[in-house]
Design a protein around this motif. Structure first.
Motif, short mmCIF file in Angstrom:
data_model
loop_
_atom_site.label_atom_id
_atom_site.label_comp_id
_atom_site.label_asym_id
_atom_site.label_seq_id
_atom_site.Cartn_x
_atom_site.Cartn_y
_atom_site.Cartn_z
N MET A 155 0.80 -1.22 0.00
CA MET A 155 0.00 0.00 0.00
C MET A 155 0.84 1.28 0.00
O MET A 155 0.42 2.29 -0.55
CB MET A 155 -0.94 -0.02 1.21
N THR A 156 2.01 1.24 0.60
CA THR A 156 2.81 2.45 0.74
C THR A 156 3.79 2.67 -0.41
O THR A 156 4.56 3.63 -0.39
CB THR A 156 3.59 2.43 2.08
N GLU A 157 3.78 1.81 -1.42
CA GLU A 157 4.69 1.95 -2.57
C GLU A 157 4.07 2.80 -3.66
O GLU A 157 2.86 2.88 -3.80
CB GLU A 157 5.04 0.58 -3.15
N HIS A 158 4.94 3.38 -4.48
CA HIS A 158 4.51 4.16 -5.65
C HIS A 158 4.22 3.22 -6.81
O HIS A 158 4.88 2.19 -6.95
CB HIS A 158 5.60 5.14 -6.07
N PRO A 159 3.29 3.60 -7.66
CA PRO A 159 3.06 2.81 -8.88
C PRO A 159 4.18 3.07 -9.88
O PRO A 159 5.00 3.97 -9.69
CB PRO A 159 1.72 3.35 -9.40
N ASN A 160 4.18 2.32 -10.96
CA ASN A 160 5.14 2.52 -12.04
C ASN A 160 4.57 3.61 -12.96
O ASN A 160 3.86 3.33 -13.91
CB ASN A 160 5.37 1.22 -12.80
N TYR A 161 4.87 4.86 -12.63
CA TYR A 161 4.33 6.00 -13.38
C TYR A 161 4.66 5.92 -14.86
O TYR A 161 3.80 6.13 -15.71
CB TYR A 161 4.87 7.32 -12.81
N ASP A 162 5.92 5.64 -15.16
CA ASP A 162 6.35 5.63 -16.56
C ASP A 162 5.62 4.57 -17.37
O ASP A 162 5.20 4.83 -18.50
CB ASP A 162 7.87 5.42 -16.65
#
Length: 172
Positions: A155-162
């Motif tokens: 839950m606390t991780e960032h998604p793969n924006y790129d």
């Protein structure tokens, strides 16, 4: 019958249960009825013919959710008129509007799943323990077919924006 995916993700390393099915690339996206404000709702039909990047965050008032929404707001203006960026959370519409005003976020459409968590259940994101939606990214083509899906394992991780932005660009 409600699908419960025990241990499908974690919050700070602790297992959490997600309610609803895990949607797959190639499937048709479930329709939704989310709140723009207390009186006005939005569904997939409101964005007909557009490519949709759906950014789901647990709560707009947390660090990662804040950064995720700001990043997609920044990207939204570069993607063109045929793309709409939607941010979905279980926050009240008032809180979403307040946050957007304070953050200067004006390129994404904020939608609230606060009332009955139907989006979270349909997209397999409702966190049973918290009644919030788990962080995820979906890209839908103009016909609402899922072309990209990222369910975050923590839950606390960032998604793969790129990867999400590239999935949108591949449809433009």
């Amino acid at each position: 019958m409600t699908v419960e995916r025990t241990g499908a993700a974690t919050f700070k390393g602790n297992p959490i249960t997600l309610i609803g099915p895990e949607l797959q690339v190639g499937a048709e996206a479930p329709d939704f009825n989310l709140h723009k404000n207390l009186l006005e709702t939005a569904s997939l039909n409101d964005f007909a013919g557009k490519i949709k990047l759906i950014s789901v965050v647990p709560s707009i008032d947390t660090g990662v959710c804040d950064m995720q929404t700001r990043r997609f707001n920044e990207e939204a203006s570069k993607l063109g008129e045929q793309v709409v960026v939607l941010t979905v959370s279980a926050d009240l519409p008032f809180a979403q509007a307040r946050w957007c005003g304070a953050a200067g976020v004006d390129q994404v459409v904020m939608l609230s799943d606060y009332k009955n968590n139907s989006f979270g259940q349909a997209y397999g994101l409702l966190i049973k323990e918290f009644q919030l939606d788990m962080r995820a990214i979906f890209v839908l083509d103009a016909d609402n077919k899922i072309t990209y899906a990222e369910y975050l394992p923590e839950m606390t991780e960032h998604p793969n924006y790129d990867a999400a932005i590239e999935a949108v660009k591949a449809l433009v």
